[in-house]
Design a protein around this motif. Sequence first.
Motif, short mmCIF file in Angstrom:
data_model
loop_
_atom_site.label_atom_id
_atom_site.label_comp_id
_atom_site.label_asym_id
_atom_site.label_seq_id
_atom_site.Cartn_x
_atom_site.Cartn_y
_atom_site.Cartn_z
N HIS A 90 -12.29 14.24 18.26
CA HIS A 90 -11.09 14.87 18.82
C HIS A 90 -10.36 13.67 19.15
O HIS A 90 -9.03 13.90 18.85
CB HIS A 90 -11.53 15.56 20.14
N ARG A 91 -10.59 12.70 19.44
CA ARG A 91 -9.65 11.47 20.03
C ARG A 91 -9.73 10.26 18.97
O ARG A 91 -9.53 9.25 19.28
CB ARG A 91 -10.05 11.01 21.53
N MET A 92 -10.26 10.42 17.77
CA MET A 92 -10.15 9.58 16.69
C MET A 92 -8.68 9.16 16.59
O MET A 92 -7.92 10.18 16.06
CB MET A 92 -10.99 9.90 15.66
N PRO A 93 -8.42 7.80 16.35
CA PRO A 93 -6.89 7.43 16.05
C PRO A 93 -6.84 7.50 14.39
O PRO A 93 -7.96 7.38 13.77
CB PRO A 93 -7.05 5.97 16.43
#
Length: 65
Positions: free
Chosen positions: A55-58
Motif C-alpha cells: 500500500h505505501r510503496m513509493p
Amino acid sequence: MTTDHAAAAVLRVTGAFPDNLPAQLRDAGLTRTSARFFYQAGREDPVAPAGALPHRMPTLDSCSP
C-alpha cells in the motif's frame, strides 16, 4: 495535430521511431530506447501490477494521453 503530437501518436500506436523526430521530443531526451520503453509500458494495464504492490510503496509513474 502538430508534428510532435503526430510523432507521439505514431510511437504510441506502432512503436515505430520516426526518422524526422521533432526537435522538441529529441531535445526532451526521447531516443529509440526510451520510445520502445514507453511503447511497451503503454500497452500494459497499470491497475493489475499496481494492485499487487504494498500500500505505501513509493513508485515512479508515467502517463500517456
